[in-house]
Design a protein around this motif. Structure first.
Motif, mmCIF file in Angstrom:
data_model
loop_
_atom_site.group_PDB
_atom_site.id
_atom_site.type_symbol
_atom_site.label_atom_id
_atom_site.label_comp_id
_atom_site.label_asym_id
_atom_site.label_seq_id
_atom_site.Cartn_x
_atom_site.Cartn_y
_atom_site.Cartn_z
ATOM 1 N N LYS A 3 1.053 -1.433 0.081
ATOM 2 C CA LYS A 3 -0.401 -0.126 -0.413
ATOM 3 C C LYS A 3 0.612 1.374 -0.321
ATOM 4 O O LYS A 3 1.875 1.409 0.468
ATOM 5 C CB LYS A 3 -1.159 0.060 1.144
ATOM 6 C CG LYS A 3 -0.105 0.020 2.163
ATOM 7 C CD LYS A 3 -0.919 -0.299 3.916
ATOM 8 C CE LYS A 3 -0.508 -0.075 5.355
ATOM 9 N NZ LYS A 3 -1.304 0.232 6.219
ATOM 10 N N SER A 101 -3.547 7.894 -2.688
ATOM 11 C CA SER A 101 -4.851 8.094 -3.308
ATOM 12 C C SER A 101 -4.467 10.028 -4.147
ATOM 13 O O SER A 101 -6.080 10.769 -4.164
ATOM 14 C CB SER A 101 -6.032 8.385 -2.574
ATOM 15 O OG SER A 101 -5.506 8.451 -0.810
ATOM 16 N N TYR B 35 -5.709 1.805 -15.270
ATOM 17 C CA TYR B 35 -6.451 2.409 -14.316
ATOM 18 C C TYR B 35 -7.867 3.217 -14.047
ATOM 19 O O TYR B 35 -8.294 3.974 -14.579
ATOM 20 C CB TYR B 35 -5.185 3.708 -13.500
ATOM 21 C CG TYR B 35 -4.275 3.196 -13.015
ATOM 22 C CD1 TYR B 35 -3.191 3.216 -14.075
ATOM 23 C CD2 TYR B 35 -3.827 2.710 -11.531
ATOM 24 C CE1 TYR B 35 -1.964 2.726 -14.244
ATOM 25 C CE2 TYR B 35 -2.102 2.424 -11.931
ATOM 26 C CZ TYR B 35 -1.460 2.802 -12.658
ATOM 27 O OH TYR B 35 -0.143 1.475 -12.538
ATOM 28 N N GLN B 36 -8.413 3.227 -12.552
ATOM 29 C CA GLN B 36 -9.531 3.739 -13.164
ATOM 30 C C GLN B 36 -9.965 4.821 -11.980
ATOM 31 O O GLN B 36 -9.182 3.995 -10.681
ATOM 32 C CB GLN B 36 -10.747 2.306 -12.451
ATOM 33 C CG GLN B 36 -12.329 3.161 -12.470
ATOM 34 C CD GLN B 36 -13.145 2.566 -11.662
ATOM 35 O OE1 GLN B 36 -12.855 1.835 -10.292
ATOM 36 N NE2 GLN B 36 -14.522 1.981 -12.162
ATOM 37 N N GLN B 37 -10.394 5.882 -11.632
ATOM 38 C CA GLN B 37 -10.591 7.433 -11.328
ATOM 39 C C GLN B 37 -11.534 7.695 -10.833
ATOM 40 O O GLN B 37 -11.968 8.288 -11.679
ATOM 41 C CB GLN B 37 -9.134 7.845 -11.787
ATOM 42 C CG GLN B 37 -8.950 9.266 -10.688
ATOM 43 C CD GLN B 37 -7.159 10.292 -10.541
ATOM 44 O OE1 GLN B 37 -7.950 10.503 -12.229
ATOM 45 N NE2 GLN B 37 -7.205 10.553 -9.487
ATOM 46 N N THR B 38 -12.130 7.726 -10.121
ATOM 47 C CA THR B 38 -13.130 7.775 -9.520
ATOM 48 C C THR B 38 -12.810 9.247 -7.903
ATOM 49 O O THR B 38 -11.531 8.782 -7.064
ATOM 50 C CB THR B 38 -14.206 7.029 -8.862
ATOM 51 O OG1 THR B 38 -13.426 6.055 -7.507
ATOM 52 C CG2 THR B 38 -14.753 6.043 -9.846
ATOM 53 N N GLY B 40 -13.842 9.021 -5.237
ATOM 54 C CA GLY B 40 -13.871 8.099 -4.293
ATOM 55 C C GLY B 40 -12.634 7.761 -3.765
ATOM 56 O O GLY B 40 -12.318 7.574 -2.258
ATOM 57 N N GLN B 41 -13.006 6.875 -5.001
ATOM 58 C CA GLN B 41 -12.143 6.471 -5.118
ATOM 59 C C GLN B 41 -10.237 6.595 -5.206
ATOM 60 O O GLN B 41 -9.063 5.343 -4.950
ATOM 61 C CB GLN B 41 -12.169 4.810 -5.309
ATOM 62 C CG GLN B 41 -13.150 4.076 -4.827
ATOM 63 C CD GLN B 41 -13.383 3.709 -3.268
ATOM 64 O OE1 GLN B 41 -12.491 3.015 -3.221
ATOM 65 N NE2 GLN B 41 -13.955 3.709 -2.234
ATOM 66 N N GLY B 42 -10.045 7.542 -5.861
ATOM 67 C CA GLY B 42 -8.658 7.873 -5.925
ATOM 68 C C GLY B 42 -8.275 6.806 -7.833
ATOM 69 O O GLY B 42 -9.060 5.979 -7.552
ATOM 70 N N GLN B 44 -7.235 3.580 -9.065
ATOM 71 C CA GLN B 44 -7.179 2.081 -8.765
ATOM 72 C C GLN B 44 -6.658 1.319 -9.754
ATOM 73 O O GLN B 44 -7.073 1.878 -10.985
ATOM 74 C CB GLN B 44 -8.742 2.030 -8.783
ATOM 75 C CG GLN B 44 -9.178 2.125 -7.482
ATOM 76 C CD GLN B 44 -8.763 2.334 -5.933
ATOM 77 O OE1 GLN B 44 -8.664 0.861 -5.748
ATOM 78 N NE2 GLN B 44 -8.878 3.013 -5.390
ATOM 79 N N ALA B 87 -16.615 6.719 -14.401
ATOM 80 C CA ALA B 87 -15.145 7.174 -13.434
ATOM 81 C C ALA B 87 -14.203 7.451 -14.793
ATOM 82 O O ALA B 87 -14.875 8.118 -16.484
ATOM 83 C CB ALA B 87 -14.249 6.286 -13.532
#
Lengths: 109, 117
Positions: A3, A101, B35-38, B40-42, B44, B87
C-alpha cells in the motif's frame, strides 16, 4: 498487503506559502518512488526517486526519499495558484505501480 | 515523440451495455497499465499488459477485461455496465529496462471519461 498512503488528503494554502506533502509506503520489492501532478486529466511526471537521502529539485519543487523509514516528501516553496492540483505518489514494485489516493492542493490568491 | 493516446475522450453509455476503450502507448513502450479514477476511490489499478500478456491484475470483477496487440496497443473492455463504472479511465505506458532494472516512469494518456446512465 502492499500500500501507499498519502497525507494530508487535501490542503488549502495561500500564494507564497510552503507546503510539504507526505507519502508513506509498504511495498515489497521496492524499485522506485514517483511523484505526479494531476491538474485535469493526465497525471504528469514530476520526480522519480530510487536512492535515500538524495534530494531532487525542479524549480520550486523538491522531493526526497527515506528508504529506511519508507516515506517520501514533496516540498513546494512559494506556492502559486498554478500549483493547485492533485499530487499523486506512486511506488514501483516488481512489476506494478502502486498509487496513493493523492493530496488535493488548493492554492488561493 | 507522440505521447500516450487514448480514445475516445468521452463516452456515455447506458446500464447493461458494454464498452471498449483504446490506448496507444508511446512508441517503444511495451508495458501498458490501466487505471480507474473516481473522486471517492482515487486511482485504482485494473491490469497491466506486457508483450501481449496480462502480468498483473487489480481487484476488479471479471466484467473488466483487456488485451494487448503485437504493436503494444491495448484495449480495455467493460461488459454489463453499472452506474458505479462511471469514472475516468487512464492508461499509462512504461519502458521496461530489463529484468532487475525495473520500469521507467509511467506516462499517462489524457484518459477516457465514461459516464454510465
Amino acid at each position: 498487503e502492499d500500500k501507499v498512503v498519502q497525507s494530508p488528503l487535501s490542503l488549502v494554502v495561500h500564494e507564497g506559502d510552503t507546503v510539504t506533502l507526505n507519502c508513506s509506503y509498504e511495498v515489497t520489492n521496492f524499485r522506485s518512488l514517483l511523484w505526479y501532478k494531476q491538474e485535469k486529466k493526465a497525471p504528469t511526471f514530476l520526480f522519480m526517486l530510487t536512492s535515500s537521502g538524495i534530494e531532487k529539485k525542479s524549480g520550486r519543487l523538491s522531493s526526497i526519499l527515506d528508504k529506511k523509514e519508507l516515506f517520501s516528501i514533496l516540498n513546494i516553496t512559494a506556492t502559486q495558484t498554478g500549483d493547485s492540483a492533485i499530487y499523486l505518489c506512486a511506488v514501483m514494485g516488481f512489476n506494478k505501480f502502486y498509487f496513493g489516493s493523492g493530496t488535493k492542493l488548493n492554492v488561493k490568491p | 515523440k507522440a505521447g500516450v493516446t487514448q480514445t475516445p475522450r468521452y463516452l456515455i453509455k447506458t446500464r447493461g451495455q458494454q464498452v471498449t476503450l483504446s490506448c496507444s502507448p508511446i512508441s517503444g513502450h511495451r508495458s501498458v497499465s490501466w487505471y480507474q479514477q473516481t473522486p471517492g476511490q482515487g486511482l485504482q489499478f485494473l491490469f497491466e499488459y506486457f508483450s501481449e500478456t496480462q502480468r498483473n491484475k487489480g481487484n476488479f470483477p471479471g466484467r473488466f477485461s483487456g488485451r494487448q496487440f503485437s504493436n503494444s496497443r491495448s484495449e480495455m473492455n467493460v461488459s454489463t455496465l453499472e452506474l458505479g463504472d462511471s469514472a475516468l479511465y487512464l492508461c499509462a505506458s512504461s519502458l521496461v529496462r530489463g529484468t532487475g532494472a525495473g520500469y521507467t516512469e509511467a506516462f499517462f494518456g489524457q484518459g477516457t471519461r465514461l459516464t454510465v446512465v
